[in-house]
Design a protein around this motif. Structure first.
Motif, PDB file in Angstrom:
ATOM      1  N   LYS A  73      -2.849   4.964   7.866  1.00  0.00           N
ATOM      2  CA  LYS A  73      -4.265   4.900   8.219  1.00  0.00           C
ATOM      3  C   LYS A  73      -4.660   3.502   8.688  1.00  0.00           C
ATOM      4  O   LYS A  73      -5.592   3.348   9.499  1.00  0.00           O
ATOM      5  CB  LYS A  73      -5.113   5.317   7.018  1.00  0.00           C
ATOM      6  N   GLN A 133      -3.015  14.286   1.722  1.00  0.00           N
ATOM      7  CA  GLN A 133      -3.291  12.893   1.361  1.00  0.00           C
ATOM      8  C   GLN A 133      -2.685  12.521   0.010  1.00  0.00           C
ATOM      9  O   GLN A 133      -2.083  11.453  -0.138  1.00  0.00           O
ATOM     10  CB  GLN A 133      -4.809  12.638   1.329  1.00  0.00           C
ATOM     11  N   THR A 134      -2.841  13.401  -0.975  1.00  0.00           N
ATOM     12  CA  THR A 134      -2.323  13.103  -2.315  1.00  0.00           C
ATOM     13  C   THR A 134      -0.809  12.966  -2.300  1.00  0.00           C
ATOM     14  O   THR A 134      -0.241  12.080  -2.935  1.00  0.00           O
ATOM     15  CB  THR A 134      -2.746  14.198  -3.312  1.00  0.00           C
ATOM     16  N   ARG A 193       0.131   9.661  -0.996  1.00  0.00           N
ATOM     17  CA  ARG A 193      -0.283   8.534  -1.845  1.00  0.00           C
ATOM     18  C   ARG A 193       0.570   8.420  -3.109  1.00  0.00           C
ATOM     19  O   ARG A 193       0.840   7.315  -3.574  1.00  0.00           O
ATOM     20  CB  ARG A 193      -1.748   8.698  -2.253  1.00  0.00           C
ATOM     21  N   ASP A 194       0.984   9.566  -3.667  1.00  0.00           N
ATOM     22  CA  ASP A 194       1.560   9.556  -5.010  1.00  0.00           C
ATOM     23  C   ASP A 194       3.033   9.914  -5.084  1.00  0.00           C
ATOM     24  O   ASP A 194       3.730   9.492  -6.005  1.00  0.00           O
ATOM     25  CB  ASP A 194       0.785  10.528  -5.921  1.00  0.00           C
ATOM     26  N   VAL A 233       0.853  -1.195   0.000  1.00  0.00           N
ATOM     27  CA  VAL A 233       0.000   0.000   0.000  1.00  0.00           C
ATOM     28  C   VAL A 233       0.883   1.238   0.000  1.00  0.00           C
ATOM     29  O   VAL A 233       2.088   1.164   0.269  1.00  0.00           O
ATOM     30  CB  VAL A 233      -0.941   0.026   1.226  1.00  0.00           C
ATOM     31  N   ASN A 234       0.281   2.401  -0.300  1.00  0.00           N
ATOM     32  CA  ASN A 234       1.040   3.653  -0.237  1.00  0.00           C
ATOM     33  C   ASN A 234       1.215   4.091   1.217  1.00  0.00           C
ATOM     34  O   ASN A 234       0.611   3.518   2.130  1.00  0.00           O
ATOM     35  CB  ASN A 234       0.359   4.738  -1.079  1.00  0.00           C
ATOM     36  N   THR A 235       2.038   5.126   1.426  1.00  0.00           N
ATOM     37  CA  THR A 235       2.369   5.528   2.789  1.00  0.00           C
ATOM     38  C   THR A 235       1.142   6.035   3.551  1.00  0.00           C
ATOM     39  O   THR A 235       1.001   5.783   4.752  1.00  0.00           O
ATOM     40  CB  THR A 235       3.451   6.619   2.797  1.00  0.00           C
ATOM     41  N   TYR A 236       0.245   6.736   2.865  1.00  0.00           N
ATOM     42  CA  TYR A 236      -0.954   7.239   3.546  1.00  0.00           C
ATOM     43  C   TYR A 236      -1.822   6.085   4.040  1.00  0.00           C
ATOM     44  O   TYR A 236      -2.254   6.061   5.195  1.00  0.00           O
ATOM     45  CB  TYR A 236      -1.749   8.141   2.613  1.00  0.00           C
ATOM     46  N   ASP A 237      -2.078   5.119   3.162  1.00  0.00           N
ATOM     47  CA  ASP A 237      -2.926   3.992   3.550  1.00  0.00           C
ATOM     48  C   ASP A 237      -2.262   3.135   4.625  1.00  0.00           C
ATOM     49  O   ASP A 237      -2.948   2.549   5.469  1.00  0.00           O
ATOM     50  CB  ASP A 237      -3.254   3.139   2.319  1.00  0.00           C
ATOM     51  N   ASN A 239       5.112   3.783  -2.569  1.00  0.00           N
ATOM     52  CA  ASN A 239       5.645   5.057  -3.051  1.00  0.00           C
ATOM     53  C   ASN A 239       6.652   5.693  -2.102  1.00  0.00           C
ATOM     54  O   ASN A 239       7.136   6.793  -2.363  1.00  0.00           O
ATOM     55  CB  ASN A 239       4.510   6.063  -3.267  1.00  0.00           C
TER      56      ASN A 239
END
Length: 371
Positions: free
Chosen positions: A48, A67-68, A71-72, A41-45, A197
């Protein structure tokens, strides 16, 4: 007898074999390597998903609209636990209580200050512990303002292991100085969580979020260096205050005193009302501050944007703010923006006040540089 002799020989051979294998397996030293964990998963998820651990950090990230980015973008997050935020908020509210002020929480704290704090923990690029091996560590840059941090790999002493024992990161706020004695430092409890990411390192739970500045940021708000006074700027406005028995001309926005003020009841008849500062030579500014005056909050600026120019013809937008509020008289708010370009002219365009017809008042306006 023959059987006993054979048993003894087999036992001896077995013991020799065990000794040989043991010597091959254990030379007495190991190269202690940090383990890496890959998550899909990305760092934000990832943050969370860790309920009860990073909820406070996720709340701040959501408030700041990051958030973006998490994620990206290719980033490294030094993740701050709930415990770290709890310590910071508790210390802050203890201080506010002594000053007779109401408590604050992360949902209601000043956006600008939270934004500044978070730039200490979200860094550009994917950086693992392998990148931090140099004796002086590695200089890192924050994703929003390029704020400078330092990460240095530390190997804890453990007898019998080559290169020592477990490895942690000493993570430091450099405060824009090369002198390490002035740095504020903490350490990590886990490292090298590899997301899709970016990389996540977890800060120790005894760390106080914001390093040593959290309480000061929400009780004392230091203004930028006042370039108007340092370099002798020239001030002009789109609508000067009319003559009156009270001195409320534009000059009083830059006289260094919040007791005096600029007030024009017709300032916003033609929008925007602008404040122009011309420097003798081009200057790099990355911050400004407004101070509210002594009365009527409806006259305070609410929406505005800041521009820079070399010739007063072509303007470039540097910052924009909407729905700003000054809930107290003589309240100063500092705003930072990302800029590395020197401009000769800076223009503040105020498009709305807080509801008082066309009236506008400002006790102090500071334009300059904030570390």
């Amino acid at each position: 007898m023959e059987i006993n002799r054979i048993k003894k020989q087999l036992f001896l051979i077995g013991m020799i074999a065990i000794a040989i294998i043991a010597c091959r397996r254990d030379s007495g030293f190991y190269d202690h390597k940090a383990l890496s964990q890959t998550v899909p998963v990305n760092t934000y998820d990832y943050l969370k998903s860790k309920k009860g651990i990073f909820d406070s950090m996720v709340l701040v990230i959501d408030r700041l609209g990051l958030q973006t980015t998490l994620r990206d973008s290719n980033i490294t997050v030094f993740a701050v636990t709930n415990s770290s935020f709890r310590l910071a908020v508790t210390n802050l509210n203890n201080t506010r209580k002594l000053a007779g002020k109401p408590p604050l929480n992360l949902s209601g704290m000043d956006y600008i200050q939270l934004d500044t704090i978070m730039t200490q923990y979200i860094m550009r690029g994917k950086i693992t512990t392998e990148d931090m091996k140099d004796q002086d560590g590695l200089l890192l840059r924050g994703v929003r303002y390029g704020y400078q941090m330092n990460a240095r790999l530390k190997t804890n002493a453990t007898s019998g292991f080559e290169n020592g024992g477990p490895k942690t990161i000493i993570y430091s706020d450099t405060r824009w100085t090369q002198f390490q004695r002035s740095w504020a430092s903490t350490s990590t409890s886990s490292t090298n969580i590899i997301a899709t990411n970016g990389i996540v390192h977890t800060i120790n739970q005894d760390h106080i979020a914001g390093f040593q500045d959290f309480v000061k940021r929400f009780t004392l708000n230091f203004p930028p260096k006042n370039y108007f006074k340092l370099y002798g700027g020239k001030l002009t406005v789109s609508a000067e205050a009319p003559d009156s028995p009270y001195p409320e001309k534009s000059y009083f926005m830059v006289d260094g005193s919040a007791i005096t003020k600029f007030l024009n009841t017709n300032a916003l008849v033609t929008k925007p009302f602008w404040i122009n500062i011309e420097f003798p030579t081009a200057q790099i500014c990355n911050a400004y501050a407004f101070t509210s005056a002594n009365d009527n909050a409806g006259r305070n600026p609410r929406n505005w944007n800041l521009q820079g120019s070399q010739d007063m013809v072509t303007w470039e937008k540097l910052d924009q703010q909407i729905n700003q509020d000054f809930p107290e008289f003589f309240m100063q708010k500092v705003y930072r923006f990302q800029n590395t370009k020197a401009y000769k002219y800076y223009r503040m365009n105020i498009t709305e006040n807080n509801g008082r017809a066309t009236e506008l008042q400002i006790a102090e306006y500071i334009l300059g540089f904030k570390l």
